[in-house]
Design a protein around this motif. Structure first.
Motif, PDB file in Angstrom:
ATOM      1  N   ASP A 279      81.268  48.642  57.733  1.00 20.83           N
ATOM      2  CA  ASP A 279      79.819  48.851  57.748  1.00 20.83           C
ATOM      3  C   ASP A 279      79.150  48.008  58.829  1.00 20.83           C
ATOM      4  O   ASP A 279      78.224  48.467  59.508  1.00 20.83           O
ATOM      5  CB  ASP A 279      79.223  48.517  56.382  1.00 20.83           C
TER       6      ASP A 279
ATOM      7  N   ARG B 161      79.267  49.501  62.077  1.00 21.04           N
ATOM      8  CA  ARG B 161      78.366  50.655  62.174  1.00 21.04           C
ATOM      9  C   ARG B 161      76.899  50.238  62.082  1.00 21.04           C
ATOM     10  O   ARG B 161      76.014  51.084  61.950  1.00 21.04           O
ATOM     11  CB  ARG B 161      78.686  51.652  61.060  1.00 21.04           C
ATOM     12  N   ALA B 162      76.660  48.926  62.152  1.00 21.17           N
ATOM     13  CA  ALA B 162      75.298  48.377  62.076  1.00 21.17           C
ATOM     14  C   ALA B 162      74.621  48.743  60.757  1.00 21.17           C
ATOM     15  O   ALA B 162      73.436  49.087  60.729  1.00 21.17           O
ATOM     16  CB  ALA B 162      74.458  48.833  63.263  1.00 21.17           C
ATOM     17  N   GLN B 163      75.388  48.672  59.666  1.00 22.27           N
ATOM     18  CA  GLN B 163      74.845  48.910  58.339  1.00 22.27           C
ATOM     19  C   GLN B 163      75.086  47.681  57.465  1.00 22.27           C
ATOM     20  O   GLN B 163      76.121  47.015  57.584  1.00 22.27           O
ATOM     21  CB  GLN B 163      75.506  50.132  57.686  1.00 22.27           C
TER      22      GLN B 163
ATOM     23  N   TYR C 217      71.493  56.098  56.674  1.00 27.78           N
ATOM     24  CA  TYR C 217      70.613  55.458  57.652  1.00 27.78           C
ATOM     25  C   TYR C 217      70.975  53.991  57.843  1.00 27.78           C
ATOM     26  O   TYR C 217      71.800  53.441  57.125  1.00 27.78           O
ATOM     27  CB  TYR C 217      69.150  55.636  57.233  1.00 27.78           C
ATOM     28  N   GLN C 218      70.311  53.366  58.799  1.00 27.22           N
ATOM     29  CA  GLN C 218      70.631  51.988  59.176  1.00 27.22           C
ATOM     30  C   GLN C 218      69.807  50.954  58.420  1.00 27.22           C
ATOM     31  O   GLN C 218      69.971  49.762  58.662  1.00 27.22           O
ATOM     32  CB  GLN C 218      70.416  51.790  60.682  1.00 27.22           C
TER      33      GLN C 218
END
Length: 287
Positions: free
Chosen positions: A179, A182-184, A117-118
């Motif tokens: 990451d 990937r907006a993590q 998840y983010q």
């Protein structure tokens, strides 16, 4: 096929899987005592398999399904493909023959759900707890397997705990760019906030100087844990020290990352395999 041949084939499959998923852990496992190698490679391969789930998916649900497979298998619920899964079969045999508790492995599976998840990693305490569940426990079990029967598992707690955190920090630093895109945020968000950054600033990548400062702070935390791991390893019984053979790889990777950060960048190269082998030999002579 004889039982010995079957065991040899199984060991070869697990070794190859570990080599593909986590080459550093594979190389480090080559210095393990022969009697411990198959079991420890199985545990590292299991950890690497869980870590790889997020790289194989584009949305959470397929990852949840894969993690649920491992949770149900460890929890005793039967699945038709468990026995046909070489890693699952080897893992259950390792748990039984080495008398390992399944509880930390179930926690490892649960911790890996965060990867799907983010949601950002909130702070250092959360990060260290996550690292303990996905990494430190493998070092703990590896040391127990390598140790003699007279040695208590508690003797390896400090070395396992600190090395797991240092390794998780270092790997998160190396995967930061991937990451971020990937907006993590796997590194502690409060560290970035201390430099005036929000998660949206990290994703945008526009405040490069501040991002580098935050990453350098994380690298310093990793270095502190790595130094504590080295000191704790010095007090471990000799038979168990080979379980921590990843230490020189983590140290070298972290050093390269810190050098890159000093130049204002967070892209750092990793060592070639032959250099890693030389590092491993040097570490083995000193330990």
């Amino acid at each position: 096929m004889t039982q010995s041949q079957e065991k040899g084939d199984q060991a070869a499959i697990i070794s190859a899987q570990l080599r593909e998923l986590d080459r550093d852990a594979y190389l480090a496992s080559l210095v393990l005592p022969q009697q411990a190698r198959m079991s420890v490679q199985t545990l590292f391969a299991f950890a690497a398999e869980l870590a790889a789930v997020r790289h194989r998916i584009s949305e959470p649900m397929p990852g949840e399904i894969r993690l649920q497979f491992w949770h149900d298998a460890l929890d005793g619920e039967t699945h038709g493909d468990v026995e046909s899964n070489p890693l699952a079969k080897a893992l259950f045999e390792t748990i039984e023959t080495r008398q390992l508790s399944k509880v930390p492995l179930l926690r490892m599976v649960a911790a890996r759900r965060f990867d799907l998840y983010q949601d950002p990693m909130p702070n250092q305490n959360q990060f260290e707890g996550y690292a303990g569940e996905v990494s430190s426990i493998v070092f703990q079990y590896a040391a127990q397997i390598c140790a003699t029967e007279s040695e208590e598992p508690e003797q390896f707690n400090d070395a396992s705990g600190h090395l797991g955190v240092a390794q998780t920090y270092t790997r998160a630093l190396y995967s930061f760019e991937h990451d971020r895109r990937r907006a993590q945020v796997f590194l502690p968000l409060n560290v970035f906030e201390a430099f005036g950054l929000k998660d949206t600033d990290i994703f945008a990548g526009t405040e490069k100087d501040k991002i580098v400062q935050a990453l350098n702070s994380c690298a310093e935390d990793a270095r502190a844990h790595l130094d504590k791991a080295r000191k704790a390893m010095g007090t471990c019984p000799g038979a168990a020290k080979s379980a921590f053979a990843l230490w020189p790889f983590v140290e070298s990777d972290l050093t390269n990352m810190q050098k890159a950060l000093e130049k204002g960048d967070w892209h750092a190269a990793k060592m070639s395999d032959w250099r890693k082998i030389l590092k491993l030999i040097g570490w083995g002579l000193r330990k």
